[in-house]
Each structure stands twice: as C-alpha cells, then as structure tokens.
Design an enzyme around this catalytic site. Structure first.
Site, PDB file in Angstrom:
ATOM      1  N   VAL A  69       0.805  -1.230   0.000  1.00 56.89           N
ATOM      2  CA  VAL A  69       0.000   0.000   0.000  1.00 56.89           C
ATOM      3  C   VAL A  69       0.837   1.279   0.000  1.00 56.89           C
ATOM      4  O   VAL A  69       0.288   2.377  -0.062  1.00 56.89           O
ATOM      5  CB  VAL A  69      -1.008   0.037   1.173  1.00 56.89           C
ATOM      6  CG1 VAL A  69      -2.099  -0.995   0.988  1.00 56.89           C
ATOM      7  CG2 VAL A  69      -0.314  -0.125   2.517  1.00 56.89           C
ATOM      8  N   ASN A  95      -6.343   0.321   6.525  1.00 59.67           N
ATOM      9  CA  ASN A  95      -5.982  -0.129   7.869  1.00 59.67           C
ATOM     10  C   ASN A  95      -4.569  -0.695   7.982  1.00 59.67           C
ATOM     11  O   ASN A  95      -4.048  -0.817   9.086  1.00 59.67           O
ATOM     12  CB  ASN A  95      -7.044  -1.180   8.261  1.00 59.67           C
ATOM     13  CG  ASN A  95      -6.588  -2.074   9.369  1.00 59.67           C
ATOM     14  OD1 ASN A  95      -6.640  -1.677  10.527  1.00 59.67           O
ATOM     15  ND2 ASN A  95      -6.116  -3.277   9.033  1.00 59.67           N
ATOM     16  N   SER A 148      -5.200   5.631  15.669  1.00 59.12           N
ATOM     17  CA  SER A 148      -4.812   4.951  16.915  1.00 59.12           C
ATOM     18  C   SER A 148      -5.067   5.901  18.069  1.00 59.12           C
ATOM     19  O   SER A 148      -5.221   7.113  17.847  1.00 59.12           O
ATOM     20  CB  SER A 148      -3.316   4.618  16.844  1.00 59.12           C
ATOM     21  OG  SER A 148      -2.824   4.193  18.096  1.00 59.12           O
ATOM     22  N   TYR A 161       5.445   6.728  14.985  1.00 61.46           N
ATOM     23  CA  TYR A 161       4.100   6.121  14.998  1.00 61.46           C
ATOM     24  C   TYR A 161       3.045   7.199  15.304  1.00 61.46           C
ATOM     25  O   TYR A 161       2.029   7.292  14.613  1.00 61.46           O
ATOM     26  CB  TYR A 161       4.057   4.988  16.035  1.00 61.46           C
ATOM     27  CG  TYR A 161       2.814   4.137  15.958  1.00 61.46           C
ATOM     28  CD1 TYR A 161       2.657   3.172  14.963  1.00 61.46           C
ATOM     29  CD2 TYR A 161       1.770   4.292  16.879  1.00 61.46           C
ATOM     30  CE1 TYR A 161       1.505   2.388  14.892  1.00 61.46           C
ATOM     31  CE2 TYR A 161       0.624   3.512  16.807  1.00 61.46           C
ATOM     32  CZ  TYR A 161       0.497   2.561  15.817  1.00 61.46           C
ATOM     33  OH  TYR A 161      -0.641   1.793  15.737  1.00 61.46           O
ATOM     34  N   ALA A 163       3.349  10.432  14.857  1.00 54.62           N
ATOM     35  CA  ALA A 163       3.290  11.368  13.721  1.00 54.62           C
ATOM     36  C   ALA A 163       2.419  10.779  12.620  1.00 54.62           C
ATOM     37  O   ALA A 163       1.578  11.464  12.027  1.00 54.62           O
ATOM     38  CB  ALA A 163       4.697  11.652  13.196  1.00 54.62           C
ATOM     39  N   SER A 164       2.605   9.467  12.361  1.00 52.64           N
ATOM     40  CA  SER A 164       1.817   8.846  11.294  1.00 52.64           C
ATOM     41  C   SER A 164       0.326   8.834  11.654  1.00 52.64           C
ATOM     42  O   SER A 164      -0.518   9.117  10.809  1.00 52.64           O
ATOM     43  CB  SER A 164       2.314   7.420  11.005  1.00 52.64           C
ATOM     44  OG  SER A 164       2.014   6.532  12.064  1.00 52.64           O
ATOM     45  N   LYS A 165       0.004   8.540  12.902  1.00 52.72           N
ATOM     46  CA  LYS A 165      -1.412   8.385  13.273  1.00 52.72           C
ATOM     47  C   LYS A 165      -2.116   9.731  13.480  1.00 52.72           C
ATOM     48  O   LYS A 165      -3.296   9.872  13.141  1.00 52.72           O
ATOM     49  CB  LYS A 165      -1.530   7.488  14.509  1.00 52.72           C
ATOM     50  CG  LYS A 165      -1.032   6.049  14.280  1.00 52.72           C
ATOM     51  CD  LYS A 165      -1.761   5.346  13.126  1.00 52.72           C
ATOM     52  CE  LYS A 165      -1.438   3.866  13.040  1.00 52.72           C
ATOM     53  NZ  LYS A 165      -2.154   3.180  11.959  1.00 52.72           N
ATOM     54  N   ILE A 194      -5.287  -3.508  21.168  1.00 58.18           N
ATOM     55  CA  ILE A 194      -6.099  -4.599  20.608  1.00 58.18           C
ATOM     56  C   ILE A 194      -5.220  -5.844  20.471  1.00 58.18           C
ATOM     57  O   ILE A 194      -4.078  -5.760  20.008  1.00 58.18           O
ATOM     58  CB  ILE A 194      -6.675  -4.204  19.233  1.00 58.18           C
ATOM     59  CG1 ILE A 194      -7.345  -2.810  19.279  1.00 58.18           C
ATOM     60  CG2 ILE A 194      -7.668  -5.263  18.733  1.00 58.18           C
ATOM     61  CD1 ILE A 194      -8.486  -2.651  20.252  1.00 58.18           C
TER      62      ILE A 194
HETATM   63  P1  NAD Z   1      -1.206  -6.690  12.339  1.00 56.51           P
HETATM   64  O1  NAD Z   1       0.280  -6.619  12.282  1.00 56.51           O
HETATM   65  O2  NAD Z   1      -1.855  -7.849  12.984  1.00 56.51           O
HETATM   66  O3  NAD Z   1      -1.817  -6.507  10.870  1.00 56.51           O
HETATM   67  C1  NAD Z   1      -1.325  -5.527   9.986  1.00 56.51           C
HETATM   68  C2  NAD Z   1      -1.445  -6.038   8.568  1.00 56.51           C
HETATM   69  O4  NAD Z   1      -0.969  -5.015   7.681  1.00 56.51           O
HETATM   70  C3  NAD Z   1      -0.561  -7.292   8.309  1.00 56.51           C
HETATM   71  O5  NAD Z   1      -1.329  -8.322   7.717  1.00 56.51           O
HETATM   72  C4  NAD Z   1       0.521  -6.783   7.377  1.00 56.51           C
HETATM   73  O6  NAD Z   1       1.006  -7.768   6.477  1.00 56.51           O
HETATM   74  C5  NAD Z   1      -0.206  -5.646   6.659  1.00 56.51           C
HETATM   75  N1  NAD Z   1       0.743  -4.705   6.060  1.00 56.51           N
HETATM   76  C6  NAD Z   1       1.852  -4.170   6.627  1.00 56.51           C
HETATM   77  N2  NAD Z   1       2.499  -3.407   5.741  1.00 56.51           N
HETATM   78  C7  NAD Z   1       1.794  -3.452   4.572  1.00 56.51           C
HETATM   79  C8  NAD Z   1       1.976  -2.881   3.285  1.00 56.51           C
HETATM   80  N3  NAD Z   1       3.025  -2.086   3.012  1.00 56.51           N
HETATM   81  N4  NAD Z   1       1.054  -3.134   2.330  1.00 56.51           N
HETATM   82  C9  NAD Z   1      -0.020  -3.930   2.597  1.00 56.51           C
HETATM   83  N5  NAD Z   1      -0.222  -4.523   3.795  1.00 56.51           N
HETATM   84  C10 NAD Z   1       0.679  -4.284   4.775  1.00 56.51           C
HETATM   85  O7  NAD Z   1      -1.650  -5.337  13.071  1.00 56.51           O
HETATM   86  P2  NAD Z   1      -3.061  -4.862  13.672  1.00 56.51           P
HETATM   87  O8  NAD Z   1      -2.892  -4.731  15.136  1.00 56.51           O
HETATM   88  O9  NAD Z   1      -4.192  -5.613  13.103  1.00 56.51           O
HETATM   89  O10 NAD Z   1      -3.046  -3.362  13.107  1.00 56.51           O
HETATM   90  C11 NAD Z   1      -3.913  -2.903  12.087  1.00 56.51           C
HETATM   91  C12 NAD Z   1      -3.919  -1.390  12.148  1.00 56.51           C
HETATM   92  O11 NAD Z   1      -4.396  -0.974  13.426  1.00 56.51           O
HETATM   93  C13 NAD Z   1      -2.542  -0.736  11.987  1.00 56.51           C
HETATM   94  O12 NAD Z   1      -2.682   0.437  11.213  1.00 56.51           O
HETATM   95  C14 NAD Z   1      -2.152  -0.386  13.410  1.00 56.51           C
HETATM   96  O13 NAD Z   1      -1.246   0.682  13.461  1.00 56.51           O
HETATM   97  C15 NAD Z   1      -3.502  -0.032  13.985  1.00 56.51           C
HETATM   98  N6  NAD Z   1      -3.617  -0.101  15.438  1.00 56.51           N
HETATM   99  C16 NAD Z   1      -3.425  -1.266  16.097  1.00 56.51           C
HETATM  100  C17 NAD Z   1      -3.565  -1.287  17.478  1.00 56.51           C
HETATM  101  C18 NAD Z   1      -3.389  -2.529  18.287  1.00 56.51           C
HETATM  102  O14 NAD Z   1      -3.338  -2.431  19.523  1.00 56.51           O
HETATM  103  N7  NAD Z   1      -3.291  -3.701  17.690  1.00 56.51           N
HETATM  104  C19 NAD Z   1      -3.911  -0.113  18.167  1.00 56.51           C
HETATM  105  C20 NAD Z   1      -4.105   1.055  17.455  1.00 56.51           C
HETATM  106  C21 NAD Z   1      -3.978   1.060  16.076  1.00 56.51           C
END
Ligand code: NAD
Length: 258
Positions: A69, A95, A148, A161, A163-165, A194
């Site tokens: 992405v 996402n 986030s 992180y 800055a990105s969010k 999560i």
């Molecule tokens: P995860 O690592 O389980 O899943 C992330 C998915 O994104 C993976 O399948 C990975 O292969 C895919 N990915 C990574 N780089 C990519 C790229 N360049 N192109 C396409 N796909 C790519 O993580 P998650 O916890 O499910 O996180 C999902 C989103 O939620 C993220 O943006 C994360 O920052 C955000 N988030 C997660 C939490 C948490 O506590 N888990 C909290 C706040 C925000």
C-alpha cells in the site's frame, strides 16, 4: 417511522487493507458476514491466504490482492481490479500499518521514521486518492482510516508512529470536509490496545509484557479485533450516516483521562 437503518451490506462492495491479520482480517470477515463482496488487500501472501479461508465460509464474493500500500501504482491496480470484478466501491477500510519499536526520537533513524510514515500515513493518502475518484463518480461511499490512540495522544518513544497516526486523523478530516456534500463520508478510527499479532510483537508476547500493557487500559483487558470491526461496519453503514470527519476512539477508556 421509515428507513430505520440496519447494518446490512448485501449487494455492497468493501475494500480492506491489512486484511491478512488482526483488525483488518476481523473487519474483512465482518463485511463478508454482513453480505458484502470483499476485496482483501495485504502484502503478506500467507496472511491473506488465512483470511481467504475464513471468508469462504460466508458465501460472498472475495477478491484477494497482494499489494504494497506504499505504492500508488499498486493501490490503483487493486482498485481497478475491484471495479473490474465488482463494478463499484461502497466501503473502504484503509488499515494496513506497522509498529515502531519503542525508541526516543533522538535515537530514531531517518530510515525508520520514513518507513513508518510511508506504511501508516502515505498509504492512507494513496488509498483515499484513488477510492475517492471512484466514489465521486458514484456519488456515494464511506471510508474509514485506521489511526490509533497514538493519533490523539502523544506517547513517549513513539515519535514516528504518533506522527503517522496524528497524520491519519488530519487527512481523514480534510477528506471528510472536501467530500461531505458529495455523498461521501470519511472517518478515522482510533483503537486502544487490541489483541493482535502487532501487539504480540510489541510486548514480546510474554505474560509480563501483556500485563504491563493491559495496565494502561481502564477496562482491564485488551480489546478484540472484532470490537474494532463492529465499529468500522457501523461507521460505513447508514446507521452512521450523519458521522463524518470524526476520529472515533474505541479504546476501553485509555484516552478518557488519567
Ligand atoms: P497486524 O500486524 O496484525 O496486521 C497488519 C497487517 O498489515 C498485516 O497483515 C501486514 O502484512 C499488513 N501490512 C503491513 N504493511 C503493509 C503494506 N506495506 N502493504 C499492505 N499490507 C501491509 O496489526 P493490527 O494490530 O491488526 O493493526 C492494524 C492497524 O491498526 C494498523 O494500522 C495499526 O497501526 C492499527 N492499530 C493497532 C492497534 C493494536 O493495539 N493492535 C492499536 C491502534 C492502532
């Protein structure tokens, strides 16, 4: 009373990035369960294969696409494929994301900063750029971008992180304003902690690491990916039809105060 909204995506098309794991996988499954045809996008072939297995149980159409992405060409190609297969785009959940290892800003490398911004923020810009072209032609659509708690609150050791969010919240609000009168809604979701593979990596997946991070959650547990999926579907459905430009925390009270 007429037109009481329901969360039913029968005949609709959803596009989910990061669909190979965690929150994205749960949301792709939730869209399929609610009747949508789903384009499931991820960079991980193995992750995507696991999600496809789950999606097949719902009898809706699935289009798995391996895509990085951070590449505009790849994102555009994935959306072109979606249109070719399904003819429209109703809901998009941008996402995909990566974590930053805890590290003070002064020690953070330029490469790491650029990498986190590319995957977490630039990708959201690219996805929305090409999704909005389609939705503007249709005159309808709903987009949810994953920010986030770190997109509304600064966290020590998380400069790239955060800055990105914070950036995801900003571009979501700008896109919401630009398209609010065109039948398109754009929101950001701000998950708390999560229970996904990302958090397992972050905590080292040890009891002590989990306990340490759960201590930040007033609700006393981690959230489940399905609890984020439910909110995303609500935001994309007619039930959330008056919500746009919002950064919605779904975080067990983590950002409510101290
Ligand atoms: P995860 O690592 O389980 O899943 C992330 C998915 O994104 C993976 O399948 C990975 O292969 C895919 N990915 C990574 N780089 C990519 C790229 N360049 N192109 C396409 N796909 C790519 O993580 P998650 O916890 O499910 O996180 C999902 C989103 O939620 C993220 O943006 C994360 O920052 C955000 N988030 C997660 C939490 C948490 O506590 N888990 C909290 C706040 C925000």
């Amino acid at each position: 009373m007429t037109n009481i909204p329901t969360i039913d995506f029968t005949g609709k098309v959803a596009f989910v990035t990061g669909a190979g794991s965690g929150i994205g996988r749960a949301t792709a499954v939730a869209f399929a369960k609610a009747g949508a045809s789903v384009t499931a996008v991820d960079i991980s072939e193995k992750g995507l294969a696991g999600t496809v297995e789950l999606l097949e149980g719902f009898g809706t159409k699935i289009l798995p696409i391996i895509c990085d992405v951070t590449s505009g060409d790849s994102v555009k190609a994935a959306l072109d494929e979606t249109l070719k297969s399904f003819g429209r785009l109703d809901a998009a959940f941008n996402n995909a994301g990566i974590e930053q290892p805890a590290q003070p800003l002064v020690e953070l490398s330029e490469e790491l900063f650029d990498g986190v911004i590319a995957v977490n923020l630039k990708s959201v810009f690219l996805c929305m750029k090409y999704q909005l072209e389609i939705m503007l032609r249709q005159g309808s659509g709903a987009i949810v971008n994953t920010a986030s708690g770190a997109g509304v609150l600064a966290i020590r050791g998380q400069s790239s992180y955060c800055a990105s969010k914070f950036g995801v919240v900003a571009v979501s609000k700008v896109a919401a304003l630009e398209n609010a009168d065109k039948g398109i809604r754009v929101n950001a979701i701000c998950p708390g902690i999560i229970d996904t593979p990302m958090i397992a990596r972050y905590t080292g997946d040890t009891e002590a690491g989990r306990a340490n991070i759960i201590a930040q959650e007033p609700i006393g547990r981690m959230g489940r990916p399905e609890e984020i999926a439910g909110t995303v579907l609500w935001l994309c459905s007619d039930a959330g039809g008056f919500v746009t430009g919002h950064a919605m925390v779904v975080d067990g009270g983590q950002t409510a105060g101290i």
